[in-house]
Design a protein around this motif. Sequence first.
Motif, PDB file in Angstrom:
ATOM      1  N   LYS A  62       1.278  -1.059  -0.141  1.00 15.89           N
ATOM      2  CA  LYS A  62      -0.244  -0.192  -0.144  1.00 15.89           C
ATOM      3  C   LYS A  62       0.732   0.941  -0.090  1.00 15.89           C
ATOM      4  O   LYS A  62       1.605   1.421   0.787  1.00 15.89           O
ATOM      5  N   GLY A  64       0.722   5.048   1.044  1.00 14.47           N
ATOM      6  CA  GLY A  64      -0.279   6.225   1.884  1.00 14.47           C
ATOM      7  C   GLY A  64      -0.080   7.423   2.010  1.00 14.47           C
ATOM      8  O   GLY A  64       1.522   7.986   1.435  1.00 14.47           O
ATOM      9  N   LEU A  65      -1.113   8.348   2.614  1.00 16.17           N
ATOM     10  CA  LEU A  65      -0.373   9.947   2.377  1.00 16.17           C
ATOM     11  C   LEU A  65       0.413  10.475   0.893  1.00 16.17           C
ATOM     12  O   LEU A  65       1.150  11.143   0.737  1.00 16.17           O
ATOM     13  N   LYS A  70      -4.809  13.704   2.588  1.00 16.72           N
ATOM     14  CA  LYS A  70      -4.584  13.221   3.441  1.00 16.72           C
ATOM     15  C   LYS A  70      -3.379  13.633   4.230  1.00 16.72           C
ATOM     16  O   LYS A  70      -2.684  13.590   4.991  1.00 16.72           O
ATOM     17  N   GLU A 107     -10.638   5.282   3.983  1.00 19.94           N
ATOM     18  CA  GLU A 107     -10.650   5.413   2.922  1.00 19.94           C
ATOM     19  C   GLU A 107     -10.880   5.062   1.276  1.00 19.94           C
ATOM     20  O   GLU A 107     -10.451   3.907   1.125  1.00 19.94           O
ATOM     21  N   GLU A 109     -10.313   4.713  -2.146  1.00 19.00           N
ATOM     22  CA  GLU A 109      -9.148   4.167  -2.856  1.00 19.00           C
ATOM     23  C   GLU A 109      -8.659   3.677  -3.362  1.00 19.00           C
ATOM     24  O   GLU A 109      -9.880   2.386  -4.683  1.00 19.00           O
ATOM     25  N   GLU A 140      -9.976   1.222   2.402  1.00 23.92           N
ATOM     26  CA  GLU A 140      -8.447   1.104   3.193  1.00 23.92           C
ATOM     27  C   GLU A 140      -9.360   1.254   4.679  1.00 23.92           C
ATOM     28  O   GLU A 140     -10.232   2.102   4.380  1.00 23.92           O
ATOM     29  N   THR A 161       2.485   2.230   7.915  1.00 26.74           N
ATOM     30  CA  THR A 161       1.123   2.902   7.843  1.00 26.74           C
ATOM     31  C   THR A 161      -0.521   2.674   7.894  1.00 26.74           C
ATOM     32  O   THR A 161      -0.816   2.988   6.993  1.00 26.74           O
ATOM     33  N   SER A 162      -0.139   2.120   9.208  1.00 25.60           N
ATOM     34  CA  SER A 162      -1.504   2.512   9.853  1.00 25.60           C
ATOM     35  C   SER A 162      -2.383   0.624   9.485  1.00 25.60           C
ATOM     36  O   SER A 162      -3.614   1.186   9.046  1.00 25.60           O
ATOM     37  N   GLY A 234      -5.511   7.079  -0.050  1.00 24.22           N
ATOM     38  CA  GLY A 234      -6.701   7.710   0.078  1.00 24.22           C
ATOM     39  C   GLY A 234      -6.774   9.068  -0.772  1.00 24.22           C
ATOM     40  O   GLY A 234      -6.142   9.876  -0.742  1.00 24.22           O
TER      41      GLY A 234
HETATM   42  C1  OOG Z   1      -1.219   6.780   7.426  1.00 25.42           C
HETATM   43  C2  OOG Z   1      -1.810   6.475   6.533  1.00 25.42           C
HETATM   44  C3  OOG Z   1      -2.591   6.557   5.247  1.00 25.42           C
HETATM   45  C4  OOG Z   1      -3.665   6.177   3.254  1.00 25.42           C
HETATM   46  O1  OOG Z   1      -4.212   5.498   1.702  1.00 25.42           O
HETATM   47  O2  OOG Z   1      -3.145   8.214   3.016  1.00 25.42           O
HETATM   48  C5  OOG Z   1      -2.804   5.883   4.278  1.00 25.42           C
HETATM   49  C6  OOG Z   1      -2.518   7.753   8.406  1.00 25.42           C
HETATM   50  O3  OOG Z   1      -2.735   7.757   7.924  1.00 25.42           O
HETATM   51  O4  OOG Z   1      -2.642   6.853   9.237  1.00 25.42           O
HETATM   52  O5  OOG Z   1      -3.131   4.940   3.613  1.00 25.42           O
END
Ligand code: OOG
Length: 262
Positions: A62, A64-65, A70, A107, A109, A140, A161-162, A234
């Motif tokens: 994945k 992220g950010l 985001k 999120e 995606e 997600e 990344t969560s 996201g």
């Molecule tokens: C980090 C993971 C962010 C995205 O799609 O931007 C993420 C967070 O915001 O906790 O998965």
Amino acid sequence: MALSNDIIQQLADHLYACEANARDTPKITDDHPDMDWDDAYAVQDGILARKLKNGARVVGYKAGLTSHAKMQQMGVDSPVFGFLVDSGSVPEGGTVKVSELIHPKVEPEIAFVMKRALKGPGCNIADVLAATDFVMPGIEVIDSRYRDFKFDLKSVVADNTSAARYVVGARALRPEAVDMRTVGIVLEKNGQVVALGAGAAVLGHPAAAMAMLANHLGKRGQEIPAGALILSGGITEAVAVQAGDNVCLRVQGMGSLSLRFA
Ligand code: OOG
Ligand code: MG
């Protein structure tokens, strides 16, 4: 590397346990302010090793950010990358148990499935599209192990990344059958529109996030393998959910996908 292997293994144990017990923690850089990028990815690798040992299988990666929405929401300024395991997969229309999570958010995606391996450095959008089998909507469910979702980039990398849960499906399309920049998305919670956007919110084109991921892995001697599933990041800010919520993602020309929280 700034941290010893002992500390890295301790941090991997700690974050792994936080996830398994749905317990939050202050961000790890509070106690280890000199943690560097290699340390952060080494902690992430340590979490992966523990999951594999417990029978999980890697299904992909994945990013992220990857969108300004985001980055702004989380107060950071560059993308991060993590892994996806089979145990995080939820079937279309399936239910996520919030008791297994700390403070989940959803999120919208675009998910990619690769027909060929993609290896950086030097990957661009055209390389990504040529190696892609199909794309489809994805939701997600992120769940930072850090208290109140407060983290810096290195802490969030260490925490994979969560990553928590994900659902993909609805209509899968060949990458040339959709303009991923202009494709519109609408995210609904309990029938109300809570976020909307277009694919270009992700670095101008979701495939740009894929290219960055391939180039990132390439630097570490890894690649995106054929058959991998990737969440490109996201498109909007993440939306908090709780038990009883029903979430639906509608993607222009690609159908809709839903998830329940109980
Ligand atoms: C980090 C993971 C962010 C995205 O799609 O931007 C993420 C967070 O915001 O906790 O998965
Ligand atoms: Mg995400």
